[in-house]
Structure formats: C-alpha cells, structure tokens
Design a protein around this motif. Structure first.
Motif, mmCIF file in Angstrom:
data_model
loop_
_atom_site.group_PDB
_atom_site.id
_atom_site.type_symbol
_atom_site.label_atom_id
_atom_site.label_comp_id
_atom_site.label_asym_id
_atom_site.label_seq_id
_atom_site.Cartn_x
_atom_site.Cartn_y
_atom_site.Cartn_z
ATOM 1 N N CYS A 33 0.869 -1.506 0.043
ATOM 2 C CA CYS A 33 -0.063 0.123 -0.122
ATOM 3 C C CYS A 33 0.913 1.133 0.170
ATOM 4 N N CYS A 36 0.215 3.410 3.595
ATOM 5 C CA CYS A 36 0.645 2.696 4.928
ATOM 6 C C CYS A 36 1.675 1.773 5.170
ATOM 7 N N HIS A 38 1.627 -1.333 4.444
ATOM 8 C CA HIS A 38 1.032 -2.587 4.462
ATOM 9 C C HIS A 38 1.134 -3.616 3.119
ATOM 10 N N SER A 58 -6.856 -0.727 -3.681
ATOM 11 C CA SER A 58 -7.276 -0.292 -2.534
ATOM 12 C C SER A 58 -6.412 -0.998 -1.553
ATOM 13 N N CYS A 59 -5.971 -0.499 -0.480
ATOM 14 C CA CYS A 59 -5.465 -1.187 0.677
ATOM 15 C C CYS A 59 -6.504 -2.223 1.262
ATOM 16 N N GLY A 83 -0.417 -0.444 9.340
ATOM 17 C CA GLY A 83 -1.412 -0.321 8.533
ATOM 18 C C GLY A 83 -1.969 -2.130 8.835
ATOM 19 N N PRO A 84 -3.032 -2.277 8.170
ATOM 20 C CA PRO A 84 -3.657 -1.587 7.071
ATOM 21 C C PRO A 84 -4.561 -0.415 7.178
ATOM 22 N N TYR A 87 -7.115 3.483 2.594
ATOM 23 C CA TYR A 87 -6.604 4.220 1.385
ATOM 24 C C TYR A 87 -7.283 3.427 0.096
ATOM 25 N N PHE A 111 -0.670 -0.741 -7.001
ATOM 26 C CA PHE A 111 0.239 -0.671 -6.012
ATOM 27 C C PHE A 111 1.689 -1.263 -6.508
#
Length: 132
Positions: A33, A36, A38, A58-59, A83-84, A87, A111
């Motif tokens: 991500c 964050c 993650h 998307s996270c 994270g996650p 976002y 990503f």
C-alpha cells in the motif's frame, strides 16, 4: 521503500514481473500500500471479502472488520503507525505508483509489488549463496 516516481509497464511486463517475484499463482502475488506500506497478497483481499478489482488498487484495510471510514485505523496508518489503512487508489490522492498502460489507451494505476518471495533459479557456473 516507497516508489516515488511512477513506473510504466505493459500488461505483459506487469504479469511477467509478478510471476518472477511470486510464481504463477496469482493468489500469492503481494503488493505494498503506498499510503501505509502494509503488504498484502491477493489471498488477503479475498479473505477480507474485497471485490477482485480492489487487489493492488485499494488497501486491504478497507475490507477488514474495522471497515472503511474507521478514523482510528486511517489515522494510525497516515501517522506511520502501521496499517492496513482504508486508502483507495480511486480517491482524491492518486498514490498508486505503477501505471499499467492498456491497449485501449487507458492506464490502470496499481500498488507496487512487494519484495520477491520466489528464489531465482541457480545459473550453471555461478556459485549460490552456499557456494554450491
């Protein structure tokens, strides 16, 4: 390390990169991500009940029990506390660093891939880490 300059790839290059890092099983492909940091696999998104199109876009935190809009979850991630997060690559801030250029002229922003989990094949004549 976060990617700061967009990386442009064709769909073929993107798939080849994923396979070289993680093997042919798409569920094992891992992404970072950009908000964050993650790391999650496609399998993680599936287990969270996320739609297929959200993988690497998307996270995964958007689809976990805390769910989107959980302000504590988002605040912790944006403050560098892990994270996650929630976002989404389709939001106001387009942080997704990998741009996969499609044949129709459109571009999908993804990503970055996580570090490789597949070990490179041994090249004959070159010693491995164990010296063999």
């Amino acid at each position: 390390m976060p990617v700061t300059t967009p990386i442009k790839m064709t769909p073929e290059e993107w798939r080849a990169e994923a396979i070289s890092r993680f093997g042919p099983n798409k569920m094992k492909w891992r992404f970072v991500c950009p908000s964050c940091s993650h790391v999650a696999s496609a399998e993680d998104w599936k287990e969270a009940g996320a739609p297929e199109g959200s993988v690497g876009f998307s996270c995964v935190g958007r689809y976990q029990p805390e769910g989107p809009g959980d302000e504590a979850l988002a605040a912790a991630a944006f403050k560098g506390k892990g994270g996650p997060c929630n976002y989404s690559g389709g939001g106001l801030f387009g942080l997704n660093p990998v741009h996969v250029d499609l044949e129709d002229g459109k571009s999908v922003h993804m990503f970055a891939f996580a570090e490789a989990t597949v070990q490179p094949l041994h090249t004959p004549g070159k010693p491995t880490e164990t010296g063999v």
